[in-house]
Design a protein around this motif. Structure first.
Motif, PDB file in Angstrom:
ATOM      1  N   LYS A 170       0.824  -1.200   0.000  1.00  0.00           N
ATOM      2  CA  LYS A 170       0.000   0.000   0.000  1.00  0.00           C
ATOM      3  C   LYS A 170       0.865   1.260   0.000  1.00  0.00           C
ATOM      4  O   LYS A 170       1.894   1.320   0.667  1.00  0.00           O
ATOM      5  N   MET A 171       0.409   2.260  -0.779  1.00  0.00           N
ATOM      6  CA  MET A 171       1.091   3.556  -0.831  1.00  0.00           C
ATOM      7  C   MET A 171       0.586   4.484   0.261  1.00  0.00           C
ATOM      8  O   MET A 171       1.210   5.492   0.574  1.00  0.00           O
ATOM      9  N   HIS A 172      -0.596   4.166   0.802  1.00  0.00           N
ATOM     10  CA  HIS A 172      -1.263   4.953   1.839  1.00  0.00           C
ATOM     11  C   HIS A 172      -2.317   4.040   2.450  1.00  0.00           C
ATOM     12  O   HIS A 172      -2.405   2.858   2.094  1.00  0.00           O
ATOM     13  N   GLY A 173      -3.150   4.549   3.331  1.00  0.00           N
ATOM     14  CA  GLY A 173      -4.081   3.699   4.062  1.00  0.00           C
ATOM     15  C   GLY A 173      -5.224   3.116   3.258  1.00  0.00           C
ATOM     16  O   GLY A 173      -5.836   2.135   3.674  1.00  0.00           O
ATOM     17  N   ALA A 174      -5.552   3.706   2.106  1.00  0.00           N
ATOM     18  CA  ALA A 174      -6.702   3.273   1.290  1.00  0.00           C
ATOM     19  C   ALA A 174      -8.000   3.294   2.108  1.00  0.00           C
ATOM     20  O   ALA A 174      -8.894   2.490   1.908  1.00  0.00           O
ATOM     21  N   GLY A 175      -8.075   4.244   3.069  1.00  0.00           N
ATOM     22  CA  GLY A 175      -9.278   4.398   3.869  1.00  0.00           C
ATOM     23  C   GLY A 175      -9.272   3.643   5.173  1.00  0.00           C
ATOM     24  O   GLY A 175     -10.213   3.754   5.956  1.00  0.00           O
ATOM     25  N   LEU A 176      -8.216   2.879   5.433  1.00  0.00           N
ATOM     26  CA  LEU A 176      -8.140   2.072   6.651  1.00  0.00           C
ATOM     27  C   LEU A 176      -6.992   2.558   7.539  1.00  0.00           C
ATOM     28  O   LEU A 176      -6.010   3.118   7.046  1.00  0.00           O
ATOM     29  N   ILE A 231       5.406   7.154  -4.484  1.00  0.00           N
ATOM     30  CA  ILE A 231       4.903   8.501  -4.212  1.00  0.00           C
ATOM     31  C   ILE A 231       3.438   8.480  -4.645  1.00  0.00           C
ATOM     32  O   ILE A 231       3.127   8.679  -5.822  1.00  0.00           O
ATOM     33  N   GLY A 232       2.553   8.208  -3.703  1.00  0.00           N
ATOM     34  CA  GLY A 232       1.146   8.056  -4.045  1.00  0.00           C
ATOM     35  C   GLY A 232       0.243   8.974  -3.251  1.00  0.00           C
ATOM     36  O   GLY A 232      -0.929   8.661  -3.026  1.00  0.00           O
ATOM     37  N   THR A 233       0.755  10.124  -2.835  1.00  0.00           N
ATOM     38  CA  THR A 233       0.020  11.037  -1.961  1.00  0.00           C
ATOM     39  C   THR A 233      -0.165  12.406  -2.602  1.00  0.00           C
ATOM     40  O   THR A 233      -0.281  13.417  -1.905  1.00  0.00           O
ATOM     41  N   SER A 234      -0.204  12.451  -3.904  1.00  0.00           N
ATOM     42  CA  SER A 234      -0.317  13.672  -4.708  1.00  0.00           C
ATOM     43  C   SER A 234       0.907  14.575  -4.624  1.00  0.00           C
ATOM     44  O   SER A 234       0.933  15.637  -5.237  1.00  0.00           O
ATOM     45  N   GLN A 235       1.937  14.132  -3.911  1.00  0.00           N
ATOM     46  CA  GLN A 235       3.188  14.898  -3.878  1.00  0.00           C
ATOM     47  C   GLN A 235       3.970  14.763  -5.181  1.00  0.00           C
ATOM     48  O   GLN A 235       4.970  15.456  -5.378  1.00  0.00           O
ATOM     49  N   GLU A 236       3.475  13.918  -6.070  1.00  0.00           N
ATOM     50  CA  GLU A 236       4.039  13.865  -7.420  1.00  0.00           C
ATOM     51  C   GLU A 236       3.827  15.178  -8.168  1.00  0.00           C
ATOM     52  O   GLU A 236       4.430  15.411  -9.210  1.00  0.00           O
TER      53      GLU A 236
END
Length: 297
Positions: A170-176, A231-236
């Motif tokens: 996972k790049m981030h929590g995906a809601g969890l 980098i999956g948090t819009s910091q791209e």
């Protein structure tokens, strides 16, 4: 097998998963993977985002929100197999995201329900094979309730029904709210059949430190897995200096692949940020080699 950073398009036609993995590993932390959302209008009219990303130095391309049944790509011309067509246009291996949704869990905000053609299942793995997908990323978009446990179960299915490389994490929590750098779970992914593991780039997700990412990376590599820093948090869509700092940190923790996500204009990375990441981790020589080469070589 050549290093991926040294490959021409002709070297990558019909490449096996084993050779692709070796090509990535032998590039020693200098492989760039760029992602785009295919349901969004492309950045440039008349040119697919995949072509733009390849032109700015991406070695690997992943299509997010690609439905293996509808095969819809916004702004792309009609064709029998869009995966094969994009491979022809870019000369790059092409992957897709398939999401192992945990239907038993509620998300922290409003849950996003996705189509069956985007979910990880035996049938979607088989369909990905038919389309010629080179690799699958078992991961989750925001608020989709993709869990680490569901990812582990999906790896087992993918190992049996998909012929290409399998990346998981996972790049981030995906809601969890769960630990996405649980070393025991990440190594369990490798034991289940994953070829590589996603770890958020340091400073993209809260509490992800370089020491934590390094420790996880070393355990994954001991088992023969590839490490993909994401980098999956819009910091791209951040400034180029931030992108360069991500890339150098990725190198320090031992990443094989530098992923840059789809949060920029046109739902792809800013083109100049792909180039900035590439120059930071492999210099202008290899960056310009990728940017300049023809797909007919």
């Amino acid at each position: 097998m050549k290093r991926l950073i040294s490959c021409y398009a002709s070297d990558l036609k019909n490449i096996s998963k084993e050779d692709l993995k070796i090509a990535i590993s032998s590039s020693e932390g200098r492989t760039i993977l760029a992602e785009t959302v295919v349901t969004a209008a492309p950045l440039l009219e008349g040119v697919s985002n995949a072509e733009v990303m390849a032109t700015f130095g991406a070695d690997l391309i992943v299509l997010n929100e690609f439905d293996v049944y509808t095969q819809f790509i916004n702004g792309f011309y009609p064709c029998e197999n869009p995966i094969a067509e994009i491979k022809k246009l870019t000369g790059r291996p092409i992957g897709i995201n398939l999401e192992p949704v945990d239907e038993t869990l509620d998300v922290l905000d409003e849950k996003i329900v996705i189509a069956k053609g985007r979910k990880a299942s035996i049938d979607t793995f088989k369909k990905a094979n038919e389309l010629g997908v080179d690799f699958i990323m078992l991961t989750g978009n925001p608020s989709t309730a993709v869990s680490m446990e569901a990812i582990k179960k999906a790896i087992v299915l993918a190992k049996d029904h998909f012929n290409g490389l399998i990346f998981a994490g996972k790049m981030h929590g995906a809601g969890l709210s769960e630990n996405i750098i649980d070393v025991d779970m990440l190594t369990a992914f490798i034991h289940a059949g994953a070829d590589g593991i996603l770890i958020p780039s340091v400073s993209t997700v809260p509490f992800v430190t370089e020491s934590l990412a390094f420790a996880a990376s070393q355990e994954i590599k001991k088992l023969g897995g590839l490490v993909m820093s994401t980098i999956g948090t819009s910091q791209e869509s951040a400034d180029e200096q931030t992108i360069r700092s991500f890339g150098l940190s990725n190198k320090r923790i031992g990443a094989d692949i530098h992923h840059i996500g789809d949060g920029g204009y046109g739902r792809m990375p800013l083109p100049e940020n792909i180039m900035a990441l590439s120059i930071a981790v492999r210099g202008k020589r290899h960056t310009y080699f990728k940017m300049a080469q023809s797909v007919v070589r």
